[in-house]
Scaffold this motif. Structure first.
Motif, PDB file in Angstrom:
ATOM      1  N   MET A   3       0.808  -1.171   0.110  1.00  0.00           N
ATOM      2  CA  MET A   3       0.140  -0.161   0.108  1.00  0.00           C
ATOM      3  C   MET A   3       0.812   1.204  -0.083  1.00  0.00           C
ATOM      4  N   LEU A   4       0.348   2.171  -0.675  1.00  0.00           N
ATOM      5  CA  LEU A   4       1.047   3.693  -0.914  1.00  0.00           C
ATOM      6  C   LEU A   4      -0.071   4.551  -0.240  1.00  0.00           C
ATOM      7  N   ARG A   5       0.593   5.281   0.769  1.00  0.00           N
ATOM      8  CA  ARG A   5      -0.475   6.199   1.202  1.00  0.00           C
ATOM      9  C   ARG A   5       0.039   7.615   1.131  1.00  0.00           C
ATOM     10  N   VAL A   6      -0.672   8.617   0.620  1.00  0.00           N
ATOM     11  CA  VAL A   6      -0.388   9.904   0.558  1.00  0.00           C
ATOM     12  C   VAL A   6      -1.122  10.746   1.172  1.00  0.00           C
ATOM     13  N   MET A   7      -0.567  11.248   2.406  1.00  0.00           N
ATOM     14  CA  MET A   7      -1.065  12.181   3.512  1.00  0.00           C
ATOM     15  C   MET A   7      -1.598  13.453   2.663  1.00  0.00           C
ATOM     16  N   SER A   8      -2.511  14.180   2.786  1.00  0.00           N
ATOM     17  CA  SER A   8      -3.181  15.295   2.485  1.00  0.00           C
ATOM     18  C   SER A   8      -4.168  16.099   3.394  1.00  0.00           C
ATOM     19  N   ALA A  32      -0.658  -1.051 -11.095  1.00  0.00           N
ATOM     20  CA  ALA A  32      -1.068  -0.588  -9.457  1.00  0.00           C
ATOM     21  C   ALA A  32       0.463   0.152  -9.181  1.00  0.00           C
ATOM     22  N   ILE A  33       1.488  -0.836  -9.289  1.00  0.00           N
ATOM     23  CA  ILE A  33       2.919  -0.771  -8.942  1.00  0.00           C
ATOM     24  C   ILE A  33       3.409   0.388  -9.623  1.00  0.00           C
ATOM     25  N   ARG A  34       3.111   0.456 -10.963  1.00  0.00           N
ATOM     26  CA  ARG A  34       3.751   1.568 -11.723  1.00  0.00           C
ATOM     27  C   ARG A  34       3.199   2.955 -11.328  1.00  0.00           C
ATOM     28  N   GLU A  35       1.938   3.004 -11.260  1.00  0.00           N
ATOM     29  CA  GLU A  35       1.161   4.000 -10.562  1.00  0.00           C
ATOM     30  C   GLU A  35       1.604   4.631  -9.290  1.00  0.00           C
ATOM     31  N   ALA A  36       1.776   3.807  -8.487  1.00  0.00           N
ATOM     32  CA  ALA A  36       2.248   4.075  -7.134  1.00  0.00           C
ATOM     33  C   ALA A  36       3.852   4.608  -7.215  1.00  0.00           C
ATOM     34  N   GLU A  37       4.474   3.919  -7.838  1.00  0.00           N
ATOM     35  CA  GLU A  37       6.074   4.373  -8.123  1.00  0.00           C
ATOM     36  C   GLU A  37       6.017   5.615  -8.808  1.00  0.00           C
ATOM     37  N   ARG A  38       5.211   6.075  -9.677  1.00  0.00           N
ATOM     38  CA  ARG A  38       5.026   7.360 -10.425  1.00  0.00           C
ATOM     39  C   ARG A  38       4.625   8.582  -9.393  1.00  0.00           C
ATOM     40  N   ILE A  39       3.734   8.111  -8.519  1.00  0.00           N
ATOM     41  CA  ILE A  39       3.319   8.916  -7.587  1.00  0.00           C
ATOM     42  C   ILE A  39       4.337   9.429  -6.419  1.00  0.00           C
ATOM     43  N   PHE A  40       5.053   8.138  -6.263  1.00  0.00           N
ATOM     44  CA  PHE A  40       6.222   8.225  -5.181  1.00  0.00           C
ATOM     45  C   PHE A  40       6.957   9.233  -5.777  1.00  0.00           C
ATOM     46  N   ASN A  41       7.644   9.185  -6.909  1.00  0.00           N
ATOM     47  CA  ASN A  41       8.876   9.805  -7.513  1.00  0.00           C
ATOM     48  C   ASN A  41       8.285  11.253  -7.716  1.00  0.00           C
ATOM     49  N   ILE A  72       4.072   2.147   2.199  1.00  0.00           N
ATOM     50  CA  ILE A  72       4.730   3.298   2.127  1.00  0.00           C
ATOM     51  C   ILE A  72       3.800   4.433   2.540  1.00  0.00           C
ATOM     52  N   VAL A  73       4.475   5.265   3.455  1.00  0.00           N
ATOM     53  CA  VAL A  73       3.637   6.553   3.706  1.00  0.00           C
ATOM     54  C   VAL A  73       4.487   7.887   3.069  1.00  0.00           C
ATOM     55  N   ILE A  74       3.548   8.603   2.313  1.00  0.00           N
ATOM     56  CA  ILE A  74       4.315   9.938   2.019  1.00  0.00           C
ATOM     57  C   ILE A  74       3.817  11.129   2.603  1.00  0.00           C
ATOM     58  N   VAL A  75       4.668  11.886   3.233  1.00  0.00           N
ATOM     59  CA  VAL A  75       4.060  13.137   3.834  1.00  0.00           C
ATOM     60  C   VAL A  75       4.707  14.346   2.984  1.00  0.00           C
ATOM     61  N   PRO A  76       3.734  14.916   2.344  1.00  0.00           N
ATOM     62  CA  PRO A  76       4.110  15.955   1.716  1.00  0.00           C
ATOM     63  C   PRO A  76       5.095  17.191   2.242  1.00  0.00           C
TER      64      PRO A  76
END
Length: 81
Positions: A3-8, A32-41, A72-76
Motif C-alpha cells: 500500500m502507498l498512502r499519500v497524506m493530504s 498499480a505498482i507503476r502508478e504507485a512508483e510514479r506518484i512516489f517519484n 509506504i507513507v508519503i508526507v508532503p
C-alpha cells in the motif's frame, strides 16, 4: 498486500497492490505498482518525505520506491505561511 498512502488535507489517498500477484507479473498488480512508483517519484521531487512501515518493525525513512514494502507513507512538504 502493498500500500502507498499519500497524506493530504483530505486525510490520505491510497493505492494498493497484491504483492503475490506482482511476483507472477499480473497485469493489474503491475499497473498499480507503476502508478504507485510514479506518484512516489513525483512527490519526492516536490520535497515529500517517505517512510516504509512494516508490522513489528521501526518505521524507516526511504529515498527509493520499494514495491516489496508492506506500506509506504508519503508526507508532503509542509509549507509555512
Amino acid at each position: 498486500m502493498g500500500m502507498l498512502r499519500v497524506m493530504s488535507r483530505r486525510g490520505d489517498d491510497r493505492i494498493t497492490w497484491d504483492s503475490k500477484k506482482a511476483q507472477a507479473n499480473d497485469p493489474e498488480a503491475m499497473a498499480a505498482i507503476r502508478e504507485a512508483e510514479r506518484i512516489f517519484n513525483e512527490e519526492r521531487v516536490r520535497g515529500a518525505t517517505t517512510f516504509r512501515v512494516e508490522t513489528g518493525k521501526p518505521v524507516e525513512r526511504i529515498e527509493k520506491f520499494d514495491r516489496t514494502a508492506e506500506q509506504i507513507v508519503i508526507v508532503p512538504r509542509v509549507v509555512g505561511g
